[in-house]
Write an enzyme that holds these catalytic residues in place. Structure first.
Site, PDB file in Angstrom:
ATOM      1  N   GLU A 295       0.775  -1.123  -0.077  1.00  0.00           N
ATOM      2  CA  GLU A 295      -0.171   0.069  -0.007  1.00  0.00           C
ATOM      3  C   GLU A 295       0.970   1.133   0.009  1.00  0.00           C
ATOM      4  O   GLU A 295       2.101   1.340   0.556  1.00  0.00           O
ATOM      5  CB  GLU A 295      -0.921  -0.072   1.251  1.00  0.00           C
ATOM      6  CG  GLU A 295      -1.520   1.150   1.727  1.00  0.00           C
ATOM      7  CD  GLU A 295      -2.816   1.294   0.435  1.00  0.00           C
ATOM      8  OE1 GLU A 295      -2.346   1.836  -0.765  1.00  0.00           O
ATOM      9  OE2 GLU A 295      -3.833   1.755   0.610  1.00  0.00           O
ATOM     10  N   ASP A 296       0.514   2.185  -0.600  1.00  0.00           N
ATOM     11  CA  ASP A 296       1.286   3.422  -0.600  1.00  0.00           C
ATOM     12  C   ASP A 296       1.020   4.228   0.707  1.00  0.00           C
ATOM     13  O   ASP A 296       2.225   4.563   1.381  1.00  0.00           O
ATOM     14  CB  ASP A 296       0.563   4.455  -1.463  1.00  0.00           C
ATOM     15  CG  ASP A 296      -0.916   4.846  -1.481  1.00  0.00           C
ATOM     16  OD1 ASP A 296      -1.644   4.276  -0.569  1.00  0.00           O
ATOM     17  OD2 ASP A 296      -1.478   5.572  -2.350  1.00  0.00           O
TER      18      ASP A 296
ATOM     19  N   ASP B 172      -3.525   5.799   6.414  1.00  0.00           N
ATOM     20  CA  ASP B 172      -4.060   7.033   7.015  1.00  0.00           C
ATOM     21  C   ASP B 172      -5.126   6.877   8.269  1.00  0.00           C
ATOM     22  O   ASP B 172      -4.663   6.192   9.441  1.00  0.00           O
ATOM     23  CB  ASP B 172      -4.721   7.851   5.861  1.00  0.00           C
ATOM     24  CG  ASP B 172      -5.011   9.236   6.171  1.00  0.00           C
ATOM     25  OD1 ASP B 172      -4.410   9.786   6.993  1.00  0.00           O
ATOM     26  OD2 ASP B 172      -5.989   9.892   5.661  1.00  0.00           O
TER      27      ASP B 172
ATOM     28  N   PHE C 272      -0.922  16.336   3.844  1.00  0.00           N
ATOM     29  CA  PHE C 272      -1.508  15.526   2.646  1.00  0.00           C
ATOM     30  C   PHE C 272      -0.009  15.446   1.585  1.00  0.00           C
ATOM     31  O   PHE C 272       0.548  16.777   1.412  1.00  0.00           O
ATOM     32  CB  PHE C 272      -2.565  16.561   1.999  1.00  0.00           C
ATOM     33  CG  PHE C 272      -3.013  15.626   1.058  1.00  0.00           C
ATOM     34  CD1 PHE C 272      -4.207  14.632   1.454  1.00  0.00           C
ATOM     35  CD2 PHE C 272      -2.981  15.661  -0.207  1.00  0.00           C
ATOM     36  CE1 PHE C 272      -4.780  13.771   0.379  1.00  0.00           C
ATOM     37  CE2 PHE C 272      -3.559  14.817  -1.322  1.00  0.00           C
ATOM     38  CZ  PHE C 272      -4.574  13.771  -0.817  1.00  0.00           C
TER      39      PHE C 272
ATOM     40  N   ARG D  78       0.592  12.056  -9.513  1.00  0.00           N
ATOM     41  CA  ARG D  78       0.992  10.702  -9.323  1.00  0.00           C
ATOM     42  C   ARG D  78       2.570  10.420  -9.754  1.00  0.00           C
ATOM     43  O   ARG D  78       3.092   9.506  -9.320  1.00  0.00           O
ATOM     44  CB  ARG D  78       0.226   9.530 -10.125  1.00  0.00           C
ATOM     45  CG  ARG D  78      -1.137   9.397  -9.233  1.00  0.00           C
ATOM     46  CD  ARG D  78      -1.787   8.083  -9.549  1.00  0.00           C
ATOM     47  NE  ARG D  78      -3.122   8.031  -9.466  1.00  0.00           N
ATOM     48  CZ  ARG D  78      -3.905   7.733  -8.154  1.00  0.00           C
ATOM     49  NH1 ARG D  78      -3.111   7.267  -7.257  1.00  0.00           N
ATOM     50  NH2 ARG D  78      -5.070   7.651  -8.242  1.00  0.00           N
TER      51      ARG D  78
HETATM   52  P1  IMP Z   1      -7.284   5.122   4.595  1.00  0.00           P
HETATM   53  O1  IMP Z   1      -8.222   4.266   4.363  1.00  0.00           O
HETATM   54  O2  IMP Z   1      -7.691   6.507   5.297  1.00  0.00           O
HETATM   55  O3  IMP Z   1      -6.091   4.565   5.452  1.00  0.00           O
HETATM   56  O4  IMP Z   1      -6.745   5.819   3.413  1.00  0.00           O
HETATM   57  C1  IMP Z   1      -5.788   5.169   2.554  1.00  0.00           C
HETATM   58  C2  IMP Z   1      -5.885   5.760   1.239  1.00  0.00           C
HETATM   59  O5  IMP Z   1      -5.861   7.290   1.487  1.00  0.00           O
HETATM   60  C3  IMP Z   1      -4.310   5.865   0.633  1.00  0.00           C
HETATM   61  O6  IMP Z   1      -4.532   4.291  -0.207  1.00  0.00           O
HETATM   62  C4  IMP Z   1      -4.310   6.765  -0.389  1.00  0.00           C
HETATM   63  O7  IMP Z   1      -5.135   6.540  -1.363  1.00  0.00           O
HETATM   64  C5  IMP Z   1      -5.396   7.942   0.290  1.00  0.00           C
HETATM   65  N1  IMP Z   1      -4.653   8.909   1.230  1.00  0.00           N
HETATM   66  C6  IMP Z   1      -4.691   9.019   2.422  1.00  0.00           C
HETATM   67  N2  IMP Z   1      -3.689  10.036   2.749  1.00  0.00           N
HETATM   68  C7  IMP Z   1      -3.020  10.565   1.667  1.00  0.00           C
HETATM   69  C8  IMP Z   1      -2.184  11.643   1.254  1.00  0.00           C
HETATM   70  O8  IMP Z   1      -1.676  12.283   1.942  1.00  0.00           O
HETATM   71  N3  IMP Z   1      -2.252  11.723  -0.034  1.00  0.00           N
HETATM   72  C9  IMP Z   1      -2.606  11.169  -0.922  1.00  0.00           C
HETATM   73  N4  IMP Z   1      -3.536  10.096  -0.630  1.00  0.00           N
HETATM   74  C10 IMP Z   1      -3.576   9.745   0.530  1.00  0.00           C
HETATM   75 MG    MG Z   2      -4.690   4.505  -2.229  1.00  0.00          MG
END
Ligand code: IMP
Ligand code: MG
Length: 177
Positions: free
Chosen positions: A98-99, A102, A151, A164
């Site tokens: 995963e990238d 969050d 962000f 990207r």
């Molecule tokens: P989560 O479900 O809130 O943990 O979200 C994870 C997903 O939100 C990641 O796979 C990203 O696609 C997106 N995301 C969360 N934070 C960022 C950020 O700072 N920049 C860009 N995408 C983010």
């Molecule tokens: Mg994502």
């Protein structure tokens, strides 16, 4: 062209160094046999391609599509599978790639889905972790960098599908044009 609304947080060479370290750690402590890399589209595409090539052991590669975000900067809380894996992961040593973690909502959902398919091993590698934002606990075995609550874009990460392809990971300020 200079982009004043972008500030480099992690340079491409810092990322490459860290990805090689993560690959060495995975090679050293993953169970024997091939690693089944499951990359989450689209953000993890550059991370998984660098990680896969840095691994010394055989790896298989598959992609899964999940959407939890609309066009904004925060999660909608709603997760859906937009593309499933091509093959079964039963009995496989799976590494979800995963990238960024969050809120943890996306990975909590995905791990639940994948666990039901009975892989032998199921672990997560995330390039970035924003621990301050966590709403759901997620166990991430391999973390590239812990970052503050800002962000970020680049190296696969987007804002409304832009940025990207930046080689560095940058903080996107709110004053962008
Ligand atoms: P989560 O479900 O809130 O943990 O979200 C994870 C997903 O939100 C990641 O796979 C990203 O696609 C997106 N995301 C969360 N934070 C960022 C950020 O700072 N920049 C860009 N995408 C983010
Ligand atoms: Mg994502």
């Amino acid at each position: 062209m200079p982009q004043p609304h972008l500030r480099v947080l992690l340079s491409s060479s810092q990322i490459q160094t860290r990805v090689r370290e993560l690959a060495a750690q995975i090679d050293a402590d993953f169970p024997d046999g091939p690693v089944y890399l499951v990359a989450i589209l689209k953000g993890a595409c550059f991370f998984v391609s660098d990680l896969a090539r840095a691994l010394q052991r055989p790896a298989r590669l598959d992609f899964i599509g999940i959407s939890s975000y609309g066009k904004g900067k925060t999660t909608s809380g709603e997760v859906k599978l937009t593309k499933d894996l091509d093959s079964s992961i039963e009995g496989a040593n799976v590494l979800v790639v995963e990238d960024i973690v969050d809120s943890g909502v996306t990975l909590t959902y995905l791990m639940h889905v994948l666990e039901q398919r009975k892989p032998r091993t199921l672990r997560i590698a995330a390039l970035l972790d924003k621990p301050e934002r966590r709403l759901r606990p997620v166990e991430v075995a391999y973390v590239g960098f812990r970052i503050p609550d800002e962000f970020v874009v680049g190296y696969g990460l987007d804002f409304a599908e832009d940025y990207r392809n930046l080689p560095d990971i940058c903080v996107l300020s709110d004053s962008r044009p």
